[in-house]
Enzyme design. Structure first.
Site, PDB file in Angstrom:
ATOM      1  N   THR A 157      80.294 -93.583  66.094  1.00  0.00           N
ATOM      2  CA  THR A 157      80.498 -94.843  65.716  1.00  0.00           C
ATOM      3  C   THR A 157      79.046 -95.703  65.918  1.00  0.00           C
ATOM      4  OG1 THR A 157      82.996 -94.579  65.751  1.00  0.00           O
ATOM      5  CG2 THR A 157      82.059 -96.823  65.607  1.00  0.00           C
ATOM      6  N   GLU A 205      83.251 -92.038  61.147  1.00  0.00           N
ATOM      7  CA  GLU A 205      83.909 -91.298  62.020  1.00  0.00           C
ATOM      8  C   GLU A 205      82.968 -90.454  62.995  1.00  0.00           C
ATOM      9  OE1 GLU A 205      87.138 -89.068  63.830  1.00  0.00           O
ATOM     10  OE2 GLU A 205      86.411 -91.078  63.449  1.00  0.00           O
ATOM     11  N   ASP A 231      91.525 -88.910  61.448  1.00  0.00           N
ATOM     12  CA  ASP A 231      91.819 -89.636  62.541  1.00  0.00           C
ATOM     13  C   ASP A 231      93.645 -89.786  62.565  1.00  0.00           C
ATOM     14  OD1 ASP A 231      89.583 -90.444  63.623  1.00  0.00           O
ATOM     15  OD2 ASP A 231      89.576 -92.389  63.020  1.00  0.00           O
TER      16      ASP A 231
END
Length: 596
Positions: free
Chosen positions: A406, A426, A448
Site C-alpha cells: 500500500t 492490495e 482481504d
C-alpha cells in the site's frame, strides 16, 4: 499521568511502457529523497520524490491540501504502480482548518453484487490464496478515482485536469527506475508473464527494467488525460469502464502460461453504482489529545484507538524500553483480538464502533496485561457491549492476511488544512492484471475477505457479500490538540502491520518524546494476535529481545515493517514533513519554502 506541557505540544504540534536504458533523468521531478523537511507554505510527505514534488507543485500554484493530495496520489500511480493507482481504493482523512473538524471518505473497493460468502470456495473448500490473488475473482470495484472526485467536490479548489497534469507529464516523460522498483518487478516477474499486457508494460523487451533507466507509461498518461477531460465518471461509465469489466471477467492471460486466471463477475452496473462514503471519523482521547482516524469498513481507527485507550493508564514516558515494548505488544494483541470478532463493513455487520473505543471497555481489557507474563495468542475477544473485567473466555478469531504493498501520503497547506491518505491495490502488484491499453493494474482487494469462517460456530464479520467492502487495516490518522489544531498526521502501508506501525509512531512521538522522523525510523514490533511477534532487525538483534523472551514473548524476524509518512505542525506557521530514512528505499519529505 502527567500531560505533555503546552510547549511540548506546540513542537509536536501507444500501448507499451518505454524504457530508455541509460537515459538522462526525466524533468518531471527530482529523484533525490530527503526524509525530513521544515518550512512554510505547506508540506508533502510520500514514499517517492517525484510524487511529493507533484504535490508541492500544486501547493505553489495556490492549491490546498486536498488538491495537493490528489496530485501526489496520481503521481504515485505512475511511480508506485505496484502499490497504488486508479485500479484500487483507499481512505481519505481531512482536517478543515476553518471549522477545526476532521472528516473522512471511505473509498474502499466493493465486491460485485453477485458475490456471496462462497466467493472463494470451490467444492466447498477455499481456493489457494495465491491462485485467488492473480485472478478476476480478486478484483473489487475501484474506489480511488471516486475518492478524488468526492474530496475535490467537498473541499478542493482546483480542476481535476490541473491536478492530474503533473502525473500525466510524469507518465509521458518517465521517471528514473530505482532499486526498489526493479526489485518489486522482479518479485512479480513470474505472474506478470501470465498476462501479456502486464508483461509488455512492466517487462519491456521481455526483461526487467534497468536501474537508472527511464520508465515511461504513455497508456497511463492518456488515461489520466481522459479522466481530466471527461471527469472521474469516465472510470465508471463508458469505454474505460467497459474495458475494466471485460478485463475482470475475461482476464487476458497467456494460454501458454497454463495459469488458471479465474474470471470475476464484475458488471457495468457494479461500476455505475459505486459510491464513496462520507462518514464521521473515529475519535480517541489520548494524553489529552484527540486522535482521529477511519471508522469501519477500515479497522484502523478502532484498533489503533482501542490500543491507545489500553495504554492510557501506563506512563510510557517513564517506562523502560522493555516495558514500553511489552505493554505496546500486549495492547496490540488485545485490540486485534477484538478486531477479528467485531469489525467488518457496517453496511452488512452490526459493528460496535462506539463501544470498542470506550475507555470503560479498554480498562476491562487492560487488566489482562501483566508485567511479568505474556498473554497467549490467539486471544479470545471481549464483548464491548457488555464489558467483563479481565475476561479471556470465548473463541478467538484469527487475523486474515492482507497484502503489504500500500502507500500513504500526508499533506498540509499554508491555511492549516491537513490530509492523511492511504491508498492501495492490495499486495505488491495487485492482481497482476493490467487493463489493456490503459496503463494500470487492477487491485486484488477482495482477498482481504475471509475465504471461509475460521470457526463455523462463531460469526465472521468479514465474509464476502454483494457490494460489501472487505475489512481493511489502513489507518490514516490526524491528532489534534485541546484547541482542535493539528499536532501530527501519520499513516503507513503494510497490511495488518499498518495498525502497529501507526500505534508505535504515535507513542514514539507523544510518549517517548522522539522527533517525528526518528519515531518513523525506530525499529518496529508488530503483534496481531498471533503466537509470535514480528521484530525488525534493530530489535531482533538487540538485548531487548532476550529480556522480553525471558517473560514469555516469542519473536520472528521481519526485515521491514511499514513505511510511514507524516506531517507535524510547528510554531509560527511552519510545517515539518517526515518520511522513512531507509525502508522501501527511503521516503521523500518536502515543503514549499524550506528553512534550516
Amino acid at each position: 499521568m502527567r500531560r505533555p506541557g503546552a510547549r511540548k505540544l506546540a513542537v509536536l504540534a501507444v500501448s507499451a511502457a518505454v524504457v530508455s536504458v541509460g537515459a538522462a533523468p526525466p524533468t518531471a521531478g527530482p529523484t533525490e529523497k530527503v526524509p525530513v523537511a521544515v518550512g512554510y507554505g505547506g508540506a508533502v510527505a510520500s514514499v517517492d520524490a517525484d510524487a511529493s514534488a507533484a504535490g508541492i507543485e500544486i501547493l505553489k500554484k495556490g492549491g490546498n491540501a486536498v488538491d495537493a493530495a490528489i496530485a501526489t496520489a496520481a503521481a504515485l500511480g505512475v511511480t508506485e504502480p505496484y502499490s497504488a493507482g486508479i485500479g484500487g481504493g483507499g481512505y481519505f482523512v481531512y482536517y478543515d482548518a476553518k471549522s477545526r473538524t476532521v472528516r473522512t471518505i471511505d473509498g474502499r473497493e466493493t465486491a460485485p453484487r453477485s458475490a456471496d460468502a462462497a466467493l472463494f470456495l470451490e467444492g466447498g473448500k477455499p481456493i489457494p490464496f495465491a491462485e485467488a490473488v492473480s485472478s478476476g475473482l480478486s478484483v473489487g470495484t475501484p474506489g480511488t478515482p471516486a475518492t478524488w472526485q468526492t474530496a475535490l467536490e467537498k473541499w478542493g479548489s482546483k480542476r481535476l485536469a490541473s491536478l492530474l497534469a503533473p502525473a500525466e507529464r510524469l507518465a509521458r516523460e518517465g521517471f528514473v527506475v530505482d532499486d526498489t522498483f526493479r526489485a518489486q518487478t522482479a518479485a512479480n516477474e513470474t505472474r506478470f508473464r501470465y498476462f501479456p499486457d502486464t508483461a509488455e508494460l512492466f517487462l519491456p523487451g521481455g526483461a526487467l527494467p534497468v536501474v537508472g533507466s527511464t520508465f515511461k507509461n504513455p497508456d497511463l498518461a492518456r488515461t489520466y488525460k481522459e479522466l481530466g477531460r471527461k471527469g472521474v465518471r469516465a472510470m465508471y461509465r463508458g469505454g474505460l469502464a467497459e474495458d475494466i469489466v471485460d478485463t475482470v471477467n475475461k482476464p487476458p492471460v497467456d494460454p501458454a502460461s497454463g495459469w488458471n486466471a479465474r474470471p470475476g463477475d464484475l458488471t457495468a452496473a457494479d461500476l455505475a453504482a459505486y459510491r464513496t462514503k462520507l462518514q464521521a471519523p473515529t475519535k480517541t482521547s489520548y494524553r489529552g489529545l484527540g486522535v482521529y482516524s477511519m471508522a469501519p469498513s477500515s479497522s484502523g481507527g478502532t484498533t489503533v484507538g482501542e490500543a491507545l485507550n489500553i495504554l492510557e493508564r501506563t506512563d510510557l514516558s517513564r517506562a523502560s524500553e522493555a516495558r514500553y515494548l511489552h505493554r505496546s505488544i500486549e495492547a496490540s494483541r488485545i485490540a486485534f483480538a477484538d478486531r477479528g470478532r467485531w469489525v467488518g463493513d457496517p453496511a452488512f455487520e452490526d459493528v460496535p464502533t462506539k463501544e470498542l473505543l470506550s475507555q470503560k471497555y479498554a480498562d476491562s481489557r487492560e487488566c489482562l496485561i501483566k508485567d511479568d507474563a505474556v498473554l497467549t495468542s490467539p486471544l479470545p475477544p471481549g464483548d464491548p457491549r457488555n464489558p467483563a473485567a479481565c475476561d479471556a473466555s470465548g473463541t478467538a478469531a484469527p487475523t486474515t492476511y492482507e497484502g503489504d504493498s500500500t502507500t500513504h501520503l500526508t499533506v498540509a497547506d499554508k491555511w492549516g488544512n491537513v490530509v492523511s491518505y492511504t491508498l492501495t491495490i492490495e499486495q505488491t502488484g495487485g492482481s497482476g492484471i493490467t487493463v489493456p491499453g490503459r496503463g494500470f493494474i487492477l487491485n486484488n482487494e477482495l482477498t482481504d475477505f475471509s475465504f471461509a469462517p475460521a470457526d463455523p460456530a462463531v460469526h465472521d464479520p468479514n465474509l464476502p457479500g454483494p457490494g460489501k467492502r472487505p475489512r481493511s487495516s489502513m489507518s490514516p490518522t490526524i491528532v489534534l490538540d485541546q484547541h482542535n489544531r493539528p499536532v501530527v498526521a501519520v499513516g503507513s502501508p503494510g497490511g495488518a502491520t499498518i495498525i502497529t506501525t501507526v500505534l508505535q509512531t504515535l507513542t514514539g512521538v507523544l510518549d517517548r518524546g522522539l522527533p517525528l522522523v526518528d519515531a518513523i525510523a525506530a525499529p518496529r514490533a508488530s503483534q496481531r494476535n498471533q503466537a509470535t511477534t514480528d521484530l525488525e532487525p534493530g530489535l531482533y538483534d538487540s538485548p531487548l529481545r532476550a529480556e522480553l523472551e525471558s517473560i514469555g514473548h516469542g519473536f520472528r524476524l521481519n526485515p521491514e515493517i511499514g513505511a510511514a509518512t507524516a506531517v507535524q505542525r510547528l510554531p509560527g506557521g511552519k510545517w515539518l514533513a517526515a518520511a522513512e530514512k531507509v525502508r522501501r528505499g527511503g521516503g521523500s519529505a518536502m515543503v514549499v519554502r524550506p528553512t534550516r
